[in-house]
Enzyme design. Structure first.
Site, PDB file in Angstrom:
ATOM      1  N   SER A  22       0.830  -1.201   0.000  1.00 25.22           N
ATOM      2  CA  SER A  22       0.000   0.000   0.000  1.00 25.22           C
ATOM      3  C   SER A  22       0.863   1.247   0.000  1.00 25.22           C
ATOM      4  O   SER A  22       1.976   1.254   0.526  1.00 25.22           O
ATOM      5  CB  SER A  22      -0.886   0.018   1.241  1.00 25.22           C
ATOM      6  OG  SER A  22      -0.052   0.168   2.379  1.00 25.22           O
ATOM      7  N   LYS A  23       0.294   2.281  -0.610  1.00 24.18           N
ATOM      8  CA  LYS A  23       0.978   3.572  -0.735  1.00 24.18           C
ATOM      9  C   LYS A  23       1.387   4.145   0.610  1.00 24.18           C
ATOM     10  O   LYS A  23       2.370   4.839   0.723  1.00 24.18           O
ATOM     11  CB  LYS A  23       0.016   4.573  -1.386  1.00 24.18           C
ATOM     12  CG  LYS A  23       0.164   4.729  -2.859  1.00 24.18           C
ATOM     13  CD  LYS A  23      -0.275   6.111  -3.293  1.00 24.18           C
ATOM     14  CE  LYS A  23      -1.776   6.199  -3.422  1.00 24.18           C
ATOM     15  NZ  LYS A  23      -2.297   6.929  -4.539  1.00 24.18           N
ATOM     16  N   ARG A  24       0.578   3.866   1.620  1.00 28.39           N
ATOM     17  CA  ARG A  24       0.853   4.456   2.928  1.00 28.39           C
ATOM     18  C   ARG A  24       2.136   3.911   3.531  1.00 28.39           C
ATOM     19  O   ARG A  24       2.829   4.590   4.261  1.00 28.39           O
ATOM     20  CB  ARG A  24      -0.317   4.198   3.892  1.00 28.39           C
ATOM     21  CG  ARG A  24      -1.437   5.190   3.778  1.00 28.39           C
ATOM     22  CD  ARG A  24      -2.616   4.798   4.636  1.00 28.39           C
ATOM     23  NE  ARG A  24      -3.158   3.501   4.258  1.00 28.39           N
ATOM     24  CZ  ARG A  24      -3.047   2.389   4.968  1.00 28.39           C
ATOM     25  NH1 ARG A  24      -2.414   2.407   6.121  1.00 28.39           N
ATOM     26  NH2 ARG A  24      -3.576   1.265   4.532  1.00 28.39           N
ATOM     27  N   LYS A  25       2.463   2.657   3.203  1.00 34.29           N
ATOM     28  CA  LYS A  25       3.618   2.038   3.853  1.00 34.29           C
ATOM     29  C   LYS A  25       4.838   1.942   2.945  1.00 34.29           C
ATOM     30  O   LYS A  25       5.941   1.689   3.402  1.00 34.29           O
ATOM     31  CB  LYS A  25       3.235   0.632   4.316  1.00 34.29           C
ATOM     32  CG  LYS A  25       2.121   0.674   5.340  1.00 34.29           C
ATOM     33  CD  LYS A  25       2.023  -0.585   6.136  1.00 34.29           C
ATOM     34  CE  LYS A  25       0.932  -0.452   7.188  1.00 34.29           C
ATOM     35  NZ  LYS A  25       0.399  -1.714   7.612  1.00 34.29           N
ATOM     36  N   LEU A  26       4.616   2.116   1.667  1.00 32.76           N
ATOM     37  CA  LEU A  26       5.713   1.866   0.736  1.00 32.76           C
ATOM     38  C   LEU A  26       5.495   2.705  -0.512  1.00 32.76           C
ATOM     39  O   LEU A  26       4.369   3.028  -0.844  1.00 32.76           O
ATOM     40  CB  LEU A  26       5.639   0.382   0.356  1.00 32.76           C
ATOM     41  CG  LEU A  26       6.882  -0.225  -0.219  1.00 32.76           C
ATOM     42  CD1 LEU A  26       7.708  -0.792   0.927  1.00 32.76           C
ATOM     43  CD2 LEU A  26       6.506  -1.377  -1.142  1.00 32.76           C
TER      44      LEU A  26
END
Ligand code: GLU
Length: 511
Positions: free
Chosen positions: A252-256
């Site tokens: 996911s964009k939030r983590k990576l």
């Protein structure tokens, strides 16, 4: 039978590493079997549509070197390859299902559907459309539609039994038909849903193998029912494992960083990114971790795909990129790729031989193309900026620098052996340890203390640059002192001095 695989991205944002990953496996499978790889843009969700995303998707595949054989750009016999341009095709196909009575127009309003859900909840029933529109006679459906009454078109699905399919990687997957609740095929805006357009297009485009991410497994029974409704042969389905964040959650964009463009901007090579993605859930029969796209294609067998969630490990990607820079690409190729980056950063390139030497000496420590620019800008400036640390080293080594300026200027042959001899002799005769000599020299030649071997530096920079830089470091020190030895005057002087990298026309491009 010609193998036809496809990637069917929706143009909803920056192209995702997951799209590159699934695209790669589809490309490899098609190539392995002498087949075709198709790219279709699935742009029927008009709310999430982003105008430039399609161009970026096509650019991404071109950059990666896995360009599709058929696409909106390449064309092909089964176009158009953009769903928004295929509305007539969906119209003709939905008419077919309507006439056969397997699809029907449903006129429930939002309020009615909400009331239905509420009642289902109250009575403890399974939520979902209950098929209430199925019984409306076809003539009435058509009359109301002709009157312009808003409606959707649904597939009439069986209430009992189950729908199953064989997944190439997962074996048989079956789902109870009571889970499939007359899915919408055409939305009230007239656009097809993902399910409908996807199946019609896969069939018309001759797709033999649907390899896509695991998240579509639960949609597949709907697709199977659609194939059956049309009387079409099923393709082979294979659902690839989802890429994972380091904590094993779905990527996911939030983590990576999930945008391929951002890896490109960081100086990751397309070859390395492909190699890295290939190792996500797949492995070479001989266990090799470094291999080219062609080698992957030659060895590609989906039987070697493992379903354990592959982790997108950035450290591994950077490491692999470094291996490509050092051991896979040749020096000229690396130089060719860093040239525009140096130029964009304000270091014009006009001496290819000098650049080759620079790349050669920086290569052992570089993990990305950007590292060359971040770590090697000093090779291409006439006036260095000194870090605080470098200033201290220069200030502490003024005598050494004066001595070596003299020694080096007297050298007849300015090569690595001769330079080594000068440095060795000097250290021995003055009984100085390496750091006492090499650190000031490195600082004077590069403006930093973090740079490659001093002998290499001197040999690459050449006599003229070396002597100019030492001279300038010494004169700079007489006019300013490092921060930890400030005097009022010197501090004022340092501040007044602009830090710009001015060009010195007296200093030619090569020594
Ligand atoms: N448009 C879907 C996506 O964005 C395609 C899924 C599929 O491959 O069927 O991933």
């Amino acid at each position: 039978m010609t193998v036809v695989t496809r990637i069917a991205p929706s143009p909803t944002g920056d192209p995702h590493v997951g799209t590159a990953y699934v695209g790669l496996f589809n490309y490899a499978y098609a190539r392995r079997h002498g087949g075709r790889f198709v790219l279709r843009i699935e742009d029927t969700d008009r709310e999430r549509y982003q105008a430039d995303a399609e161009t970026h998707i096509l650019e991404m595949f071109a950059w990666l070197g896995i360009a599709p054989d058929e696409s909106p750009l390449a064309g092909g016999p089964n176009g158009p390859y953009k769903q928004s341009e295929r509305l007539e095709i969906y119209q003709a196909h939905i008419d077919q299902l309507l006439n056969a009575g397997v699809a029907y127009r449903a006129f429930e309003t939002e309020e009615e559907l909400e009331a239905m859900r509420k009642e289902q909840k109250q009575r403890g029933l399974k939520l979902g459309y209950d098929g209430r529109g199925r019984t409306l006679p076809k003539e009435e459906q058509d009359a109301r539609a002709n009157n312009g009454e808003p409606h959707v078109i649904r597939l009439a699905t069986p209430d009992e039994g189950e729908t199953a399919f064989d997944d190439l990687l997962r074996g048989q997957i079956a789902i109870g038909n009571d889970e499939i609740r007359d899915p919408v095929l055409i939305k009230s805006d007239g656009y097809p849903t993902y399910h409908f357009a996807n199946v019609v297009d896969d069939h018309l485009m001759g797709v033999t193998h649907v390899m896509r991410a695991e998240e579509w497994v639960t949609s597949t029974p709907i697709h199977v029912l659609l194939y059956q409704a049309f009387g079409w042969t099923l393709p082979t389905f294979a659902h690839l494992p989802l890429l994972r964040n380091p904590d094993k959650s779905k990527i996911s964009k939030r983590k990576l960083d999930t945008s391929v463009a951002s890896y490109r901007e960081q100086g990751i090579l397309p070859e390395a990114l492909l190699n890295f993605l290939a190792t996500m859930g797949w492995s070479m029969p001989d266990g090799r971790e470094v291999f080219t796209l062609d080698e992957m294609v030659d060895a590609f067998d989906p039987a070697r795909i493992s379903l354990g969630g592959p982790v997108f490990d950035l450290k591994k990607l950077r490491h692999l990129n470094g291996v490509y820079l050092r051991d896979v690409l040749d020096l000229e190729e690396v130089a060719r790729r860093v040239t525009p980056l140096f130029e964009q950063a304000g270091y014009p390139q006009d001496d290819p031989e000098y650049l080759l030497d620079v790349v050669d000496v920086l290569r052992p420590r570089a993990e990305t193309l950007n590292d060359f620019v971040d770590q090697g800008g000093y090779f291409f400036v006439d006036t260095l900026d000194y870090t605080d640390d470098a200033r201290k080293r220069i200030a502490g080594g003024q005598q050494v620098l004066e001595d070596l300026e003299r020694e080096l200027s007297m050298l007849d042959v300015f090569d690595e052996d001769a330079i080594d001899d000068v440095l060795e002799d000097y250290m021995r005769s003055r009984e100085l340890k390496k750091p006492a000599v090499l650190m000031p020299l490195r600082a004077a030649l590069t403006g930093t203390t973090n740079a490659p071997s001093v002998t290499d530096l001197i040999a690459i920079l050449g006599r003229s640059r070396v002597l100019t830089r030492i001279g300038r470091a010494l004169s700079d020190m007489t006019s300013s002192l490092p921060d930890d030895h400030p005097s009022d005057e010197d501090a004022a002087e340092t501040e007044a001095k602009p830090k710009a990298k001015a060009k010195d026309p007296a200093q030619g491009p090569s020594a």
